[in-house]
Write a protein that holds these residues in place. Structure first.
Motif, PDB file in Angstrom:
ATOM      1  N   GLY A  12      -4.805   3.093  38.501  1.00 39.66           N
ATOM      2  CA  GLY A  12      -6.149   3.639  38.647  1.00 39.66           C
ATOM      3  C   GLY A  12      -6.259   5.053  38.098  1.00 39.66           C
ATOM      4  N   PHE A  13      -5.178   5.821  38.200  1.00 43.35           N
ATOM      5  CA  PHE A  13      -5.167   7.177  37.662  1.00 43.35           C
ATOM      6  C   PHE A  13      -5.301   7.142  36.147  1.00 43.35           C
ATOM      7  CE2 PHE A  13      -2.840  10.722  35.784  1.00 43.35           C
ATOM      8  CZ  PHE A  13      -3.428  11.819  36.417  1.00 43.35           C
ATOM      9  N   VAL A  14      -4.579   6.237  35.524  1.00 44.13           N
ATOM     10  CA  VAL A  14      -4.642   6.093  34.069  1.00 44.13           C
ATOM     11  C   VAL A  14      -6.030   5.596  33.651  1.00 44.13           C
ATOM     12  CG1 VAL A  14      -3.681   4.898  32.066  1.00 44.13           C
ATOM     13  CG2 VAL A  14      -2.171   5.686  33.902  1.00 44.13           C
ATOM     14  N   ALA A  15      -6.611   4.691  34.436  1.00 41.72           N
ATOM     15  CA  ALA A  15      -7.959   4.202  34.136  1.00 41.72           C
ATOM     16  C   ALA A  15      -8.970   5.342  34.179  1.00 41.72           C
ATOM     17  CB  ALA A  15      -8.356   3.102  35.116  1.00 41.72           C
ATOM     18  N   GLU A  16      -8.832   6.235  35.153  1.00 41.57           N
ATOM     19  CA  GLU A  16      -9.732   7.383  35.241  1.00 41.57           C
ATOM     20  C   GLU A  16      -9.582   8.285  34.026  1.00 41.57           C
ATOM     21  OE1 GLU A  16      -9.440   9.555  38.868  1.00 41.57           O
ATOM     22  OE2 GLU A  16      -9.759   7.797  40.127  1.00 41.57           O
ATOM     23  N   ALA A  17      -8.363   8.439  33.554  1.00 43.48           N
ATOM     24  CA  ALA A  17      -8.131   9.261  32.363  1.00 43.48           C
ATOM     25  C   ALA A  17      -8.751   8.610  31.132  1.00 43.48           C
ATOM     26  CB  ALA A  17      -6.639   9.474  32.154  1.00 43.48           C
ATOM     27  N   LEU A  18      -8.618   7.300  31.006  1.00 43.41           N
ATOM     28  CA  LEU A  18      -9.206   6.590  29.867  1.00 43.41           C
ATOM     29  C   LEU A  18     -10.726   6.680  29.882  1.00 43.41           C
ATOM     30  CD1 LEU A  18      -6.988   3.358  29.747  1.00 43.41           C
ATOM     31  CD2 LEU A  18      -6.912   5.313  28.187  1.00 43.41           C
ATOM     32  N   ALA A  19     -11.313   6.737  31.065  1.00 43.56           N
ATOM     33  CA  ALA A  19     -12.767   6.835  31.186  1.00 43.56           C
ATOM     34  C   ALA A  19     -13.299   8.148  30.641  1.00 43.56           C
ATOM     35  CB  ALA A  19     -13.190   6.665  32.639  1.00 43.56           C
ATOM     36  N   LEU A  20     -12.427   9.139  30.489  1.00 41.79           N
ATOM     37  CA  LEU A  20     -12.834  10.442  29.963  1.00 41.79           C
ATOM     38  C   LEU A  20     -12.723  10.505  28.443  1.00 41.79           C
ATOM     39  CD1 LEU A  20     -11.070  12.746  32.594  1.00 41.79           C
ATOM     40  CD2 LEU A  20     -13.482  12.057  32.528  1.00 41.79           C
ATOM     41  N   THR A  21     -12.255   9.443  27.832  1.00 39.77           N
ATOM     42  CA  THR A  21     -12.119   9.404  26.374  1.00 39.77           C
ATOM     43  C   THR A  21     -13.348   8.729  25.770  1.00 39.77           C
ATOM     44  OG1 THR A  21     -10.916   7.277  26.371  1.00 39.77           O
ATOM     45  CG2 THR A  21      -9.606   9.291  26.629  1.00 39.77           C
ATOM     46  N   THR A  22     -13.182   8.055  24.669  1.00 35.68           N
ATOM     47  CA  THR A  22     -14.267   7.304  24.018  1.00 35.68           C
ATOM     48  C   THR A  22     -13.884   5.828  23.975  1.00 35.68           C
ATOM     49  OG1 THR A  22     -13.328   7.495  21.787  1.00 35.68           O
ATOM     50  CG2 THR A  22     -14.748   9.311  22.559  1.00 35.68           C
ATOM     51  N   PRO A  23     -14.854   4.937  23.753  1.00 30.81           N
ATOM     52  CA  PRO A  23     -14.513   3.512  23.631  1.00 30.81           C
ATOM     53  C   PRO A  23     -13.459   3.248  22.565  1.00 30.81           C
ATOM     54  CG  PRO A  23     -16.870   3.786  23.860  1.00 30.81           C
ATOM     55  CD  PRO A  23     -16.298   5.159  23.702  1.00 30.81           C
ATOM     56  N   ARG A  24     -13.544   3.965  21.464  1.00 31.18           N
ATOM     57  CA  ARG A  24     -12.557   3.776  20.394  1.00 31.18           C
ATOM     58  C   ARG A  24     -11.173   4.183  20.862  1.00 31.18           C
ATOM     59  NH1 ARG A  24     -14.398   6.171  14.941  1.00 31.18           N
ATOM     60  NH2 ARG A  24     -14.821   7.916  16.329  1.00 31.18           N
ATOM     61  N   ASP A  25     -11.070   5.329  21.552  1.00 29.76           N
ATOM     62  CA  ASP A  25      -9.771   5.794  22.030  1.00 29.76           C
ATOM     63  C   ASP A  25      -9.207   4.873  23.107  1.00 29.76           C
ATOM     64  OD1 ASP A  25      -9.774   7.953  20.318  1.00 29.76           O
ATOM     65  OD2 ASP A  25     -10.673   9.315  21.775  1.00 29.76           O
ATOM     66  N   TRP A  41     -10.100  -1.963  33.330  1.00 31.11           N
ATOM     67  CA  TRP A  41     -10.801  -1.623  34.567  1.00 31.11           C
ATOM     68  C   TRP A  41     -12.289  -1.397  34.302  1.00 31.11           C
ATOM     69  CZ3 TRP A  41      -8.621   1.085  39.350  1.00 31.11           C
ATOM     70  CH2 TRP A  41      -7.329   0.605  39.651  1.00 31.11           C
ATOM     71  N   ASP A  42     -13.110  -1.840  35.258  1.00 30.87           N
ATOM     72  CA  ASP A  42     -14.549  -1.610  35.138  1.00 30.87           C
ATOM     73  C   ASP A  42     -14.895  -0.124  35.146  1.00 30.87           C
ATOM     74  OD1 ASP A  42     -15.379  -4.185  34.808  1.00 30.87           O
ATOM     75  OD2 ASP A  42     -16.120  -4.461  36.849  1.00 30.87           O
ATOM     76  N   SER A  43     -14.091   0.671  35.817  1.00 29.31           N
ATOM     77  CA  SER A  43     -14.369   2.107  35.886  1.00 29.31           C
ATOM     78  C   SER A  43     -14.265   2.767  34.515  1.00 29.31           C
ATOM     79  CB  SER A  43     -13.415   2.794  36.868  1.00 29.31           C
ATOM     80  OG  SER A  43     -12.061   2.620  36.459  1.00 29.31           O
ATOM     81  N   VAL A  44     -13.458   2.176  33.631  1.00 29.19           N
ATOM     82  CA  VAL A  44     -13.342   2.703  32.266  1.00 29.19           C
ATOM     83  C   VAL A  44     -14.618   2.414  31.494  1.00 29.19           C
ATOM     84  CG1 VAL A  44     -12.097   2.563  30.080  1.00 29.19           C
ATOM     85  CG2 VAL A  44     -10.833   2.466  32.242  1.00 29.19           C
ATOM     86  N   TRP A  45     -15.003   1.142  31.445  1.00 33.08           N
ATOM     87  CA  TRP A  45     -16.138   0.744  30.610  1.00 33.08           C
ATOM     88  C   TRP A  45     -17.466   1.081  31.260  1.00 33.08           C
ATOM     89  CZ3 TRP A  45     -15.051  -0.175  25.764  1.00 33.08           C
ATOM     90  CH2 TRP A  45     -13.707  -0.432  25.456  1.00 33.08           C
ATOM     91  N   GLY A  46     -17.476   1.221  32.585  1.00 31.69           N
ATOM     92  CA  GLY A  46     -18.690   1.656  33.252  1.00 31.69           C
ATOM     93  C   GLY A  46     -19.076   3.063  32.855  1.00 31.69           C
ATOM     94  N   SER A  47     -18.089   3.880  32.466  1.00 24.33           N
ATOM     95  CA  SER A  47     -18.378   5.249  32.046  1.00 24.33           C
ATOM     96  C   SER A  47     -18.994   5.299  30.655  1.00 24.33           C
ATOM     97  CB  SER A  47     -17.094   6.093  32.067  1.00 24.33           C
ATOM     98  OG  SER A  47     -16.185   5.656  31.068  1.00 24.33           O
ATOM     99  N   PHE A  48     -18.874   4.200  29.894  1.00 19.76           N
ATOM    100  CA  PHE A  48     -19.423   4.153  28.548  1.00 19.76           C
ATOM    101  C   PHE A  48     -20.806   3.495  28.496  1.00 19.76           C
ATOM    102  CE2 PHE A  48     -14.678   3.599  27.460  1.00 19.76           C
ATOM    103  CZ  PHE A  48     -14.473   4.966  27.491  1.00 19.76           C
ATOM    104  N   VAL A  49     -21.183   2.818  29.579  1.00 12.62           N
ATOM    105  CA  VAL A  49     -22.485   2.162  29.639  1.00 12.62           C
ATOM    106  C   VAL A  49     -23.508   3.139  30.222  1.00 12.62           C
ATOM    107  CG1 VAL A  49     -23.807   0.255  30.638  1.00 12.62           C
ATOM    108  CG2 VAL A  49     -21.436  -0.116  29.929  1.00 12.62           C
ATOM    109  N   PRO A  50     -24.659   3.350  29.573  1.00  7.82           N
ATOM    110  CA  PRO A  50     -25.670   4.270  30.095  1.00  7.82           C
ATOM    111  C   PRO A  50     -26.071   3.897  31.522  1.00  7.82           C
ATOM    112  CG  PRO A  50     -26.235   3.599  27.870  1.00  7.82           C
ATOM    113  CD  PRO A  50     -25.077   2.741  28.294  1.00  7.82           C
ATOM    114  N   PRO A  51     -26.297   4.876  32.379  1.00  8.56           N
ATOM    115  CA  PRO A  51     -26.627   4.606  33.783  1.00  8.56           C
ATOM    116  C   PRO A  51     -27.795   3.648  33.961  1.00  8.56           C
ATOM    117  CG  PRO A  51     -26.216   6.942  33.463  1.00  8.56           C
ATOM    118  CD  PRO A  51     -26.222   6.326  32.099  1.00  8.56           C
ATOM    119  N   GLU A  52     -28.825   3.763  33.097  1.00 14.70           N
ATOM    120  CA  GLU A  52     -29.991   2.894  33.254  1.00 14.70           C
ATOM    121  C   GLU A  52     -29.650   1.439  32.983  1.00 14.70           C
ATOM    122  OE1 GLU A  52     -30.394   4.749  29.061  1.00 14.70           O
ATOM    123  OE2 GLU A  52     -29.618   5.286  31.039  1.00 14.70           O
TER     124      GLU A  52
END
Length: 283
Positions: free
Chosen positions: A11-24, A41-52
């Motif tokens: 989960g720690f690594v997933a949180e770090a990946l969420a701070l990058t870009t989809p390409r990275d 993890w959903d937490s990774v890709w959820g950070s790339f999807v607009p909140p709306e």
């Protein structure tokens, strides 16, 4: 190195990946099986999807990664069918196309000048087909609140021409995005570059010359100012670019225009699907 990362909570690594870009995130998922698992993890890709868009997912089927990829590959139609929305696959930045119905087109309600028609290749119900005008005036406004911050956007006119199109050969139009100092000239003739070698053998009429302060101001057709064919079969030509930086609560309206009002020659056969704005070179 692999042993070091495998000792970390996934989960720690997933949180770090969420701070990058989809390409990275996608590139790092190929490092080893540990990164590959964390990158799902959903937490990774959820950070790339607009909140709306994320709010509308509401626990629907599929992972958030699958949702993200759908938003990249399959534009969705919004605002009563007059706008489409998708994400740039590499960056996750927001992209839009404004349908012709959302644009301001001079004389569009005059049946002798324009007509609304439907064609299967368009993502929208109706497109605007030019019947005959002397002055071409198309414009729209983009509210910066819908854009991804800290992004340079480029605007593109998305269009086709009919087999009977005329009035755009050797004749550029003025386009602008944002400040009026950003006016440039582009061609709407898909064959403009092919006609280039013939241009030197022909004289443009005196009225074409008088349309500019100097005849030398008429740009020659080249890759930067001529239409490019898209994968969907339409043509596009870049109108300009606009750099949107996060500015607190400040919201602006960016004007986009395509005009040819100086020469007075008749024009026909242009089919406008809309104006598309997307990150410039994927940044």
């Amino acid at each position: 190195m692999a042993d070091f990362f495998s000792d970390l909570p996934e989960g720690f690594v997933a949180e770090a990946l969420a701070l990058t870009t989809p390409r990275d995130a996608s590139r790092l998922s190929s490092v080893n099986s540990f990164f590959r698992s964390a990158a799902e993890w959903d937490s990774v890709w959820g950070s790339f999807v607009p909140p709306e868009r994320l709010a509308k997912a509401d626990g629907g089927p599929g992972s958030l990664k699958e949702m993200y990829l759908r938003l990249c590959d399959h534009p969705i139609i919004i605002e009563d069918g007059n706008k489409s929305f998708w994400l740039d696959k590499c960056t996750g930045k927001k992209c839009y196309m404004f349908a012709a119905k959302q644009l301001s087109i001079a004389l569009v309600n005059s049946p002798n000048c324009w007509r609304w028609t439907s064609i299967p290749e368009s993502r929208f119900t109706e497109v605007a087909e030019l019947i005959s005008v002397c002055s071409l005036e198309v414009s729209g406004k983009v509210n910066t609140s819908i854009l991804s911050p800290n992004t340079t956007y480029a605007g593109h006119l998305v269009f086709k021409t009919t087999a009977e199109a005329y009035g755009f050969e050797y004749r550029p139009v003025e386009v602008c995005m944002g400040d009026s100092t950003n006016v440039r000239m582009v061609y709407l003739d898909p064959e403009a570059q092919n006609r280039r070698r013939l241009r030197s053998k022909r004289r443009i009429g005196i009225f074409g010359r008088l349309a500019f302060a100097s005849y030398s101001e008429v740009p020659s057709p080249c890759e930067d100012n001529c239409p490019k064919q898209r994968e969907d079969g339409w043509f596009e030509v870049e109108i300009g670019e606009y750099c949107y930086s996060m500015g607190g609560d400040e919201v602006e309206e960016v004007e986009i225009s395509v005009m040819e009002v100086k020469r007075g020659n008749l024009k026909s056969g242009l089919i406008i699907q809309g104006i598309e704005i997307r990150p410039k070179n994927g940044v």
